[in-house]
Design a protein around this motif. Sequence first.
Motif, PDB file in Angstrom:
ATOM      1  N   ASP A 122      30.548  51.873  49.284  1.00 21.69           N
ATOM      2  CA  ASP A 122      29.429  52.122  48.708  1.00 21.69           C
ATOM      3  C   ASP A 122      29.199  53.272  47.975  1.00 21.69           C
ATOM      4  N   ARG A 123      28.386  53.536  47.162  1.00 24.80           N
ATOM      5  CA  ARG A 123      27.960  54.723  46.493  1.00 24.80           C
ATOM      6  C   ARG A 123      29.297  55.436  45.697  1.00 24.80           C
ATOM      7  N   GLY A 124      29.943  54.703  45.188  1.00 24.64           N
ATOM      8  CA  GLY A 124      31.064  55.163  44.200  1.00 24.64           C
ATOM      9  C   GLY A 124      32.268  55.444  45.046  1.00 24.64           C
ATOM     10  N   ALA A 125      32.336  54.951  46.382  1.00 24.71           N
ATOM     11  CA  ALA A 125      33.582  55.162  47.000  1.00 24.71           C
ATOM     12  C   ALA A 125      34.594  54.108  46.333  1.00 24.71           C
ATOM     13  N   GLY A 126      35.704  54.166  46.707  1.00 25.54           N
ATOM     14  CA  GLY A 126      36.803  53.245  46.234  1.00 25.54           C
ATOM     15  C   GLY A 126      36.625  51.873  46.760  1.00 25.54           C
ATOM     16  N   PRO A 127      37.288  50.910  46.083  1.00 31.07           N
ATOM     17  CA  PRO A 127      36.942  49.385  46.113  1.00 31.07           C
ATOM     18  C   PRO A 127      37.595  49.129  47.440  1.00 31.07           C
ATOM     19  N   PRO A 128      37.385  47.829  48.029  1.00 25.61           N
ATOM     20  CA  PRO A 128      38.153  47.594  49.248  1.00 25.61           C
ATOM     21  C   PRO A 128      39.628  47.591  49.054  1.00 25.61           C
ATOM     22  N   GLU A 129      40.309  47.790  50.180  1.00 28.18           N
ATOM     23  CA  GLU A 129      41.653  47.600  50.216  1.00 28.18           C
ATOM     24  C   GLU A 129      42.376  46.422  50.253  1.00 28.18           C
ATOM     25  N   THR A 130      41.573  45.054  50.478  1.00 32.84           N
ATOM     26  CA  THR A 130      42.144  43.892  50.831  1.00 32.84           C
ATOM     27  C   THR A 130      41.326  42.817  49.791  1.00 32.84           C
ATOM     28  N   PRO A 131      41.815  41.719  49.482  1.00 32.23           N
ATOM     29  CA  PRO A 131      40.998  40.702  48.791  1.00 32.23           C
ATOM     30  C   PRO A 131      39.843  40.465  49.526  1.00 32.23           C
ATOM     31  N   VAL A 132      38.730  40.045  48.699  1.00 28.09           N
ATOM     32  CA  VAL A 132      37.415  39.607  49.229  1.00 28.09           C
ATOM     33  C   VAL A 132      37.258  38.196  48.705  1.00 28.09           C
ATOM     34  N   SER A 133      36.805  37.285  49.693  1.00 29.86           N
ATOM     35  CA  SER A 133      36.470  35.872  49.129  1.00 29.86           C
ATOM     36  C   SER A 133      34.998  35.811  49.159  1.00 29.86           C
ATOM     37  N   TYR A 134      34.257  35.042  48.125  1.00 25.60           N
ATOM     38  CA  TYR A 134      32.970  34.703  48.165  1.00 25.60           C
ATOM     39  C   TYR A 134      32.819  33.330  47.596  1.00 25.60           C
ATOM     40  N   GLY A 135      32.737  32.382  48.593  1.00 22.55           N
ATOM     41  CA  GLY A 135      33.217  30.791  48.174  1.00 22.55           C
ATOM     42  C   GLY A 135      34.447  30.740  47.844  1.00 22.55           C
ATOM     43  N   GLU A 136      34.658  29.979  46.583  1.00 25.91           N
ATOM     44  CA  GLU A 136      36.234  29.923  46.011  1.00 25.91           C
ATOM     45  C   GLU A 136      36.634  30.946  45.130  1.00 25.91           C
ATOM     46  N   LEU A 137      35.758  31.928  44.974  1.00 24.90           N
ATOM     47  CA  LEU A 137      36.043  33.213  44.279  1.00 24.90           C
ATOM     48  C   LEU A 137      36.763  33.978  45.084  1.00 24.90           C
ATOM     49  N   VAL A 138      37.844  34.805  44.509  1.00 30.66           N
ATOM     50  CA  VAL A 138      38.599  35.712  45.410  1.00 30.66           C
ATOM     51  C   VAL A 138      38.933  36.835  44.582  1.00 30.66           C
ATOM     52  N   VAL A 139      38.525  38.254  45.001  1.00 34.36           N
ATOM     53  CA  VAL A 139      38.452  39.145  44.091  1.00 34.36           C
ATOM     54  C   VAL A 139      39.569  40.062  44.855  1.00 34.36           C
ATOM     55  N   ASP A 140      40.666  40.527  44.229  1.00 36.75           N
ATOM     56  CA  ASP A 140      41.557  41.333  44.837  1.00 36.75           C
ATOM     57  C   ASP A 140      41.703  42.799  44.184  1.00 36.75           C
ATOM     58  N   PRO A 141      40.974  43.621  44.649  1.00 35.78           N
ATOM     59  CA  PRO A 141      40.829  44.892  43.883  1.00 35.78           C
ATOM     60  C   PRO A 141      42.247  45.557  43.574  1.00 35.78           C
ATOM     61  N   PRO A 142      43.047  45.545  44.839  1.00 36.75           N
ATOM     62  CA  PRO A 142      44.493  46.371  44.655  1.00 36.75           C
ATOM     63  C   PRO A 142      45.327  45.398  43.636  1.00 36.75           C
ATOM     64  N   GLY A 143      45.409  44.362  43.380  1.00 34.68           N
ATOM     65  CA  GLY A 143      46.037  43.552  42.671  1.00 34.68           C
ATOM     66  C   GLY A 143      45.391  43.358  41.278  1.00 34.68           C
ATOM     67  N   HIS A 144      44.274  43.983  40.936  1.00 40.47           N
ATOM     68  CA  HIS A 144      43.646  43.833  39.741  1.00 40.47           C
ATOM     69  C   HIS A 144      43.410  42.312  39.265  1.00 40.47           C
TER      70      HIS A 144
END
Length: 166
Positions: free
Chosen positions: A54-76
Amino acid sequence: MSEAKGPIVVCVSPDMAVRERVLRRLDGVGPVLSCADLAELRVMLFPEPPSGQDRGAGPPETPVSYGELVVDPPGHLVTWRGRPLALTRTERRLLTRLVTPPVRLWSYERLFAAVWGGAYLGDTAILHSAIKRLRRKLRLLSGGPRVLTVRGVGYRLVLGSDDSGG
């Protein structure tokens, strides 16, 4: 007047022009706390303990799923139903914040700080513009997530047909 003994003035207004006028008129009186709404005031007075998400901290270190959406910050990389989405870096950062657990409402201020890493100065144009571009791309996904506006407060992410809260 000493800051230690002077009054502390709190100005709560969604109108940036009003807050600026108050700050100019009260210049030299003492400390002035200025914010857009009571939720922002609450965060200023009672900040949440640092969570690393939160509050400007770095993105999560692992992929995050939300339904069928997968966000992988380290993998961009962002995928919907296994297919990569063509998103800009800013759009990926916005989506990363919106899906980071707990999935919740993000105020303009907190989202701005988390994505751009700077102080929010009341001008939401850059944020609204980036959200508009992200919405346009998400709209192409059948049953995909939607970014809802909570008027005067911020944004939240919901899955396709869920229109609650905005």
